[in-house]
Scaffold this active site. Structure first.
Site, PDB file in Angstrom:
ATOM      1  N   GLU A 209      66.072  82.929  50.904  1.00 61.73           N
ATOM      2  CA  GLU A 209      66.623  84.074  50.184  1.00 61.73           C
ATOM      3  C   GLU A 209      65.617  84.524  49.141  1.00 61.73           C
ATOM      4  O   GLU A 209      64.583  83.877  48.936  1.00 61.73           O
ATOM      5  CB  GLU A 209      67.981  83.721  49.561  1.00 61.73           C
ATOM      6  CG  GLU A 209      67.922  82.658  48.485  1.00 61.73           C
ATOM      7  CD  GLU A 209      69.313  82.170  48.046  1.00 61.73           C
ATOM      8  OE1 GLU A 209      70.215  82.076  48.897  1.00 61.73           O
ATOM      9  OE2 GLU A 209      69.472  81.874  46.863  1.00 61.73           O
ATOM     10  N   HIS A 247      73.127  83.162  42.838  1.00 57.84           N
ATOM     11  CA  HIS A 247      72.334  81.948  42.619  1.00 57.84           C
ATOM     12  C   HIS A 247      71.387  82.172  41.443  1.00 57.84           C
ATOM     13  O   HIS A 247      70.755  83.226  41.353  1.00 57.84           O
ATOM     14  CB  HIS A 247      71.486  81.632  43.855  1.00 57.84           C
ATOM     15  CG  HIS A 247      72.285  81.005  44.961  1.00 57.84           C
ATOM     16  ND1 HIS A 247      71.861  81.044  46.268  1.00 57.84           N
ATOM     17  CD2 HIS A 247      73.450  80.340  44.959  1.00 57.84           C
ATOM     18  CE1 HIS A 247      72.754  80.406  47.015  1.00 57.84           C
ATOM     19  NE2 HIS A 247      73.725  79.979  46.249  1.00 57.84           N
TER      20      HIS A 247
END
Lengths: 291, 390
Positions: A209, A247
């Site tokens: 990611e 995150h």
């Protein structure tokens, strides 16, 4: 075969008496995992989920021979729990806890350097070797035994990938999440090294990611050292720069850490790319056919 | 978390770092009074959570109290637009009135975490965006990795000081300043501590002319003084609401498909997927580990409160989050409020069967999707259909 955990792993759960700790310990036991002990300070001498609870990790290890620890301790105390497990000589620690302060993880990172403890996470879904051992919160029923290794920064995207593989009849050797925080224990490169050596793994799927450079480092390793085929998906190509996407580690700063940059690095290393998260199963199937 | 420049300078000052004399004001009258007290020429600096204020017209000079009042009345209550703000700008509710400093040299000094270690960076090219310096003239940046168990050592300071070509009389104050910045970074759980520019004044002093401090959100539970510095007026109103409703990870975007997803990775991937299917996400929303239905109901409140949202996609792969809890939340939301847009639901994972049963028995109208592609296709086409019927 599998990596890191198998049917012989003896699991200690730190934070077993908490709500999440208890619920997921139960699911791990139901899956067949050998949970041998729990640990919560002040609850020593009691039992939880049918296993004895100890006040300290060192006591739990001495009494039960636990050789892996699973941590569900709340964020303010989780770094200390990792340090305690390492101090007690536990060789593998899996920390599920989300929200640990970065400064605490800097301390953990420096303490673990040069010690024999491997850390998975924090802010991760844990690890599963299908049919053998489940440590953490990965839904066991979507997994099936097989020969593809899966490693991911994200938890839910890991489940998604596993599900797509299983639905196509592609089983997994071991699946784990390395965590979504900026400072985590094991890296993609560590995971790839293990899968490369594992005789039970034929191919690897990597889920990256935005943010940081873990994917670029993985690409360099794959290009120079990896003989097994690798496929990848990178989440966040539509994420706006400068915004943290859930995150703590998922943020594009300047030109650094974009999905495009990471996909380019993987492509240049010969990694098969899933452009859409819905194509993970198809891409891995293709990878196995052309092997 | 971000704070204003004046708040950052107060913290710097608490850690022994010299800053220019200044006062924070919120009215033109206060601006005039502050200018009178400071004496001489002053800089009026609009307090917004963004850089690029100079070019955006947010930093102005005044020679007299009258002039200061006039500038303050122009800036206060306006929205300042810079290259770092959202297109609509950020509200100017306060101004820092500061004694004007004409620097002899402009340096850069900052601390970040890199490779799991605090790193202090210094550059002679102060006053510029450090990312640009790093990209085009990396040799202009000196940095030291600081082992947290050692702390900031004299040799760290020397490496930076000689790298900055500081005159010998400045070596001692620079060492103190650097040590203070490191202590501030550590003790206040900063994610970024930046002095840019760090001025060398004509009379040979070091002075923090501008400062930016960002903090680790995960550490705010133990930084109550820092947490109290939060200015919600500088944040997106929907994002503030989301926080208040226990949805920690919500980012407002430009599109019209509202998303409710569990897990940051799947939430990002869902946005990517919507775009690949020809739609545009209205938001990023990671609902997190849901243990109560209230948060699911709040997610619906949030999305139905966003006028841009024309369809909602619920994409859940339960691990820590349980599908039955999500399903119950959807049912409760449908009872509590009018949901005027189509809702596409894709559920998988922990306690899936129970979740499906709850949704089926409730009779709540949702469009079921079997997998990711199906979900994306259905949500994008649901907008086209509701447009066609309108």
């Amino acid at each position: 075969m599998s990596v890191l955990v198998d049917a012989d792993s003896r699991v200690l759960v730190q934070g077993i008496t908490g709500r999440e700790g208890g619920f997921h310990t139960r699911l791990c036991i139901d899956y067949g995992t050998r949970v041998v002990a729990g640990m919560t300070p002040g609850k020593g001498g009691t039992t939880a989920e049918g296993v004895p609870v100890f006040n300290t990790v060192v006591e739990a290890v001495r009494e039960t021979g636990a050789d892996v620890s699973l941590i569900f301790v709340p964020a303010p105390f989780a770094a200390d729990a990792i340090l305690e497990a390492s101090d007690a000589g536990v060789p593998l620690v899996v920390c599920i806890t989300e929200g640990i302060p970065v400064r605490d993880m800097v301390t953990v990172h420096h303490y673990l350097a040069g010690r024999k403890t491997r850390l998975i996470g924090p802010n991760c879904p844990g690890i599963i070797s299908p049919g053998k051992c489940k440590m953490g919160i990965i839904p066991g029923d979507v997994c099936r035994e097989g020969r593809v290794g899966v490693v991911s920064r994200s938890g839910t995207l890991l489940y998604e990938a596993i599900d797509q593989l299983s639905r196509r009849g592609i089983g997994q050797s071991t699946c784990f999440g390395i965590g979504g925080d900026p400072i985590v224990g094991m890296s993609f490169v560590d995971a790839l090294e293990l899968f490369e050596q594992d005789t039970g793994t034929d191919a690897v799927f990597v889920i990256g990611e935005i943010g940081g450079t873990a994917e670029q480092e993985a690409a360099r390793y794959i290009k120079s050292r990896m003989s097994k085929p690798v496929a990848a998906f990178v989440a966040g190509s539509t994420a706006p720069p400068g915004r943290r996407m859930g995150h703590a580690g998922a943020i594009v700063t300047g030109s650094q850490g974009t999905a495009q940059e990471k996909v380019a690095a993987f492509s240049a290393a010969g990694v098969a790319i899933a452009r859409s998260p819905a194509e993970i199963g198809v891409v891995v199937e293709g990878l196995l056919k052309h092997r | 978390m971000r704070i204003h420049e004046y708040q950052a300078k107060k913290l710097l000052s608490d850690f022994g770092i010299p800053v220019p004399p200044g006062e924070v004001i919120a009215t033109p009258e206060e601006a005039a009074a502050a200018t009178g007290r400071l004496g001489g020429r002053v800089a009026l600096k609009a307090q917004v959570h963004a850089g690029g204020r100079g070019k955006g017209g947010g930093i102005r000079l005044a020679a007299t109290p009258e002039e200061a009042a006039a500038i303050a009345s122009q800036l206060l209550g306006r929205r300042l637009v810079t290259h770092q703000t959202p297109p609509e700008g950020l509200p100017v509710n306060t101004i820092l009135v500061e004694e004007e400093t004409i620097p002899q040299r402009e340096l850069y000094l900052g601390v970040v975490i890199a490779s799991a270690c605090p790193v202090m960076m210094a550059s002679e090219s102060g006053g510029m965006d450090i990312e640009e310096v790093a990209a085009h003239r990396p040799e202009k940046i000196v940095s030291v990795h600081i082992d947290p168990s050692l702390g900031f050592q004299p040799f760290h300071a020397r490496k930076l000081i000689y790298g900055l070509n500081l005159e010998p009389p400045l070596h001692r104050p620079a060492t103190q300043l650097m040590g203070g910045l490191y202590r501030l970074f550590q003790e206040r759980d900063c994610s970024l501590a930046e002095i840019n520019p760090l001025a060398v004044t004509n009379d040979g002093r070091l002075l923090a002319l501008d400062a930016k401090l960002n903090f680790d959100d995960n550490a705010l539970f133990r930084q109550t003084e820092v947490a109290a510095l939060r200015d919600e007026a500088q944040e997106n109103a929907l994002e503030v609401k989301a926080q208040d409703w226990g949805i920690k990870n919500y980012v407002k975007l430009q599109g019209n498909i509202g998303c409710v997803v569990n897990g940051a990775g799947l939430a990002m991937a869902t946005m990517d997927l919507i775009q690949l299917a020809g739609g545009e996400p209205a938001n990023f929303l990671d609902i997190g580990t849901v243990n109560n239905t209230e948060r699911v109901v709040n997610a619906f409140r949030l999305l139905t409160g966003d006028p841009e949202v024309k369809a909602i996609l619920i994409n859940i792969f339960g691990g820590m989050a349980r599908v039955d809890v999500i399903a119950t939340g959807i049912v409760e939301a449908a009872k509590e409020m009018d949901i005027p847009v189509p809702v596409v639901v894709r559920l998988e994972g922990t306690n899936l069967e129970e979740g499906r049963r709850i949704l089926a028995q409730s009779g709540v109208k949702v469009i079921h999707a079997t997998d990711l592609s199906d979900a994306a296709r259905k949500v994008v086409s649901s907008i086209a259909i509701s447009r066609g019927s309108a």
